[in-house]
Write an enzyme that holds these catalytic residues in place. Structure first.
Site, PDB file in Angstrom:
ATOM      1  N   GLY A 695     -28.577 -39.684   8.200  1.00  0.00           N
ATOM      2  CA  GLY A 695     -27.168 -39.346   8.352  1.00  0.00           C
ATOM      3  C   GLY A 695     -26.298 -40.495   8.803  1.00  0.00           C
ATOM      4  O   GLY A 695     -25.179 -40.679   8.318  1.00  0.00           O
ATOM      5  N   GLU A 696     -26.810 -41.302   9.746  1.00  0.00           N
ATOM      6  CA  GLU A 696     -26.000 -42.385  10.320  1.00  0.00           C
ATOM      7  C   GLU A 696     -26.181 -43.726   9.610  1.00  0.00           C
ATOM      8  O   GLU A 696     -25.233 -44.500   9.473  1.00  0.00           O
ATOM      9  CB  GLU A 696     -26.351 -42.549  11.807  1.00  0.00           C
ATOM     10  CG  GLU A 696     -25.440 -41.826  12.764  1.00  0.00           C
ATOM     11  CD  GLU A 696     -25.643 -40.317  12.749  1.00  0.00           C
ATOM     12  OE1 GLU A 696     -24.699 -39.590  13.070  1.00  0.00           O
ATOM     13  OE2 GLU A 696     -26.739 -39.855  12.402  1.00  0.00           O
TER      14      GLU A 696
END
Length: 732
Positions: A695-696
């Site tokens: 996600g990051e």
């Protein structure tokens, strides 16, 4: 064939594209009332008087709630917990007459429909006593104080090494306030039940966090509050903390004993947290051969007067590369704004801008290729922690990324490549994000119809959690994905952490896997009741596949086993913890981002024509949804590099461009070709799945790669973000 690693379509996709997926502001109920927030127009002071007579005179307006007539709140400012709160006294709407920032909710108008509520809210008159205030980070720099962050201790002798080094960089980079702009605004629908309990549909990344918050703030019993978030229309940090529409809707429902919905306007989405503004000073030193001798990273970030919001901004500079002399520091400047909050890749997205732009500057002074410079300073251990990495395929990211990108065509001398009147530049940057795992619980329930239902309280903020957990459960249980159902987003389900930090699959996915494996034990027990030969068989001799338990030439279907158990469903619930074998290691995802830009020599306009993102994130559960996450991160990185900036009128302490017309985010025309590479990386230590999360990591490194490409195109270093055309108008 393994289900894991397959590009399975989203299992919730049909619900979303056909409008069957309900979001927080869409749940119907009889007699629903609508609330509209009245926001403060001053930055600091006290409310003297609220005149709601004009609003209450309108037929259909039920109530105007303020600090003087709200339901009671339990305890004082510090008497409740919030899983994502910063140090200090968290803000509570309508707690008292104090005004802490411009845009703060000071009243809630409740009416029979939304349009009426909003009209009536415009008629509420608020009188204030205004106090001195300041909203500008730079104006308050002399009041900076150390952040309450656990920074790594300095190592070596940075100052001595830096002064003696033959090659140095001393540069300051500035990043602006940025606001979340998810498609779904924050909303809460609180359905009031006859027994006084509340069924709450909230836009949140943590249903149980919201449940705990409401119980503590309003003095409610836990069994009286159920929070649901089946679908979330984008969050990435904005839903980690309960936002103020939630307690406002709950208080109004309790006061009126009616169901109430509060939905924030797009403008009000700018009246809570944001990515904080930072000023970062990077000092790097190297020897003539390109070995890093010293790294110093000092960041100053903005926070509110009432909380000390901290991020991991500088730590990455002590772990991404090998360096024996490192000094990291982080200060906060309190101003009269709301507290910042986590925003995709919090801290890293900012800190990597400073580090990776400075690394590019130092590589240029050395006359060294930026990729080779980074390879030369590769770190096989996290020197902040003194631990080796469980895996780190960053060199492979460099190699595969530059090959796909065509990095060998890059010319080191700025302004050396053209496409007509447009200057062409290439840049790159590295990326890193911690691969965390949190305690999590999950339940697996196998019914007589052969359908496996897996449940856990975590949410899906659009990242594909429903789909990935379906694959994990199907693989672990030995079932086709069509026979797996996943239930999420309900505070009554087994405990799960907030969805954030790229740790959902590592944490909740591990719990799901273990719950399905625990189910096997119960199925084997049921098998022994059908066939006594199974009584002496151990699990390692059994295979569970295609909905059947298989031992040699004997096979029993799951449906037969459930029926033999004499129950409606065979169930198993587990509480999963990080494995102790992680403790001697540091765990992280890594990336290498390559970007190409074209800059119009006359107008200064910038277009990102190509991006290649090579990512090492362990085992990729679903390459289709994972690729989507990286694509989204790259687009967000383009926004950070060139578009996103919240403009604040410091004469009023008010954000001015609080809409999607004036707060610029990338659109299709701003995004060129984006290619994603998932580098092979085996990691048996990080967790049983071998997955690190994506996600990051898709965002970190992207803004710096673009900034470095802009320099390569124009020969101008722009250290104040975003890099807009006005900062390039003098490039001729």
């Amino acid at each position: 064939m393994s289900v894991l690693g397959q590009p399975l379509d989203r299992v919730d996709g049909l619900l979303k594209v056909t409008g069957q997926a309900r979001y927080a502001g869409e749940y119907p109920t009889d007699g629903l009332l609508y609330g509209s927030v009245v926001s403060s127009t001053i930055a600091s002071g006290r409310v003297v008087r609220i005149d709601a007579s004009a609003a209450l005179a309108i037929a259909g307006v039920e109530f105007v709630m303020d600090h003087g007539n709200r339901p009671p709140m339990a305890g004082d400012d510090e008497d409740y917990s919030d899983a994502d709160a910063a140090d200090g006294k968290p803000f509570r709407p309508l707690f008292n007459d104090r005004v802490l920032y411009n845009g703060q909710p000071v009243a809630l108008v409740v009416a029979r429909d939304l349009e009426l509520a909003r009209h009536a809210a415009s008629l509420v008159r608020v009188e204030y006593v205004e106090h001195p205030w300041c909203s500008d980070l730079r104006a308050e720099l002399d009041k900076a104080e150390p952040a309450p962050a656990e920074l790594p201790e300095p190592r070596g002798d940075f100052e001595g090494v830096y002064q003696a080094a033959p090659y140095q960089v001393d540069a300051t980079y500035e990043t602006p306030i940025e606001h979340h702009n998810p498609m779904e605004p924050h909303a809460s629908t609180v359905i009031y039940k006859e027994d006084g309990s509340l069924e709450v549909h909230d836009k949140t990344q943590g249903t149980q966090n919201c449940q705990n918050y409401l119980c503590q703030v309003l003095g409610l019993e836990k069994e009286k509050v159920r929070v649901l978030a089946a679908f979330v229309g984008g969050a990435f940090g904005s839903g980690l903390r309960p936002q103020y529409q939630l307690p406002l809707a709950a208080m109004a429902a309790l006061k009126l004993r009616r169901s109430v919905r509060v939905t924030l306007t797009r403008q009000q989405m700018f009246t809570f947290g944001y990515r904080p503004r930072t000023i970062q000073r990077l000092r790097l030193a190297s020897d003539a051969g390109g070995k890093l001798l010293g790294v110093a990273h000092h960041a100053t970030g903005v926070t509110s007067r009432f909380e000390k919001f901290t991020e991991h901004v500088v730590e990455w500079s002590g772990m991404l590369y090998h360096c024996d002399n490192v000094k990291l520091s982080y200060d906060l400047v309190p101003v009269d704004l709301y507290t910042p909050l986590d925003m995709r890749a919090p801290g890293a997205a900012l800190g990597l801008i400073g580090l990776e732009c400075a690394m590019d500057e130092l590589a240029e002074r050395l006359g060294m290729d930026p990729v080779i410079f980074r390879e030369l300073n590769f770190a096989d251990s996290n020197m902040n922690e003194g631990k080796p990495y469980s895996s780190k395929a960053l060199i492979a990211c460099y190699n595969e990324g530059r090959a796909r990108f065509g990095w060998d065509r890059r010319k080191a001398m700025p302004r050396s490549q053209r496409n007509g009147r447009r200057l062409v530049g290439m840049g790159m940057a590295g990326g890193v994000w911690e691969a965390m795992q949190m305690p999590a619980s999950a339940k697996a329930s196998l019914g007589k119809d052969g359908i496996l239902t897996v449940s856990t309280a975590t949410t899906d903020i659009g990242t594909g959690t429903y789909t990935a957990l379906t694959q994990i459960a199907a693989q672990a249980a030995g079932l086709p994905v069509e026979q797996v159902r996943v239930c999420l987003g309900d505070s009554s389900l087994p405990t799960a952490p907030l969805q954030g930090g790229s740790f959902t699959i590592s944490s909740v996915g591990t719990a799901v896997q273990q719950a399905c494996e625990a189910l096997h034990k119960r199925l084997l027990t049921a098998a022994a009741s059908i066939d006594p030969d199974f009584a002496s068989v151990t699990l390692d001799k059994i295979s569970f596949t295609e909905g059947a338990l298989v031992w040699g030439d004997k096979q029993l279907t799951y449906t037969d086993l459930v029926h033999a158990s004499g129950v409606d469903a065979v169930e198993a619930q587990v509480d999963a913890e990080p494995d102790k074998k992680r403790e001697p290691f540091s765990t992280a995802t890594h990336s290498a981002v390559f970007a190409e830009v074209e800059v119009d020599e006359d107008l200064g306009t910038i277009h990102v024509t190509r991006v290649v993102s090579a990512v090492a994130a362990g085992r990729i559960v679903n390459p289709k949804t994972a690729r989507s996450q990286i694509l989204g991160g790259v687009v967000w990185g383009i926004g950070m590099a060139m578009h996103e900036e919240t403009l604040t009128d410091h004469a009023f302490g008010r954000h001015m461009n609080h809409n999607l017309a004036e707060y610029h985010i990338p659109v299709q025309a701003d995004v060129g070709d984006v290619q994603v590479i998932f580098v092979e990386e085996q990691d048996s230590i990080v967790n049983a799945l071998g997955s690190k999360g994506v996600g990051e990591i898709g965002l970190v490194g992207v803004p710096a790669a673009i900034a470095n490409a802009i320099y390569n195109a124009t020969g101008k270093r722009v250290r104040e973000f975003p890099i807009t055309l006005d900062k390039l108008l003098d490039i001729n």
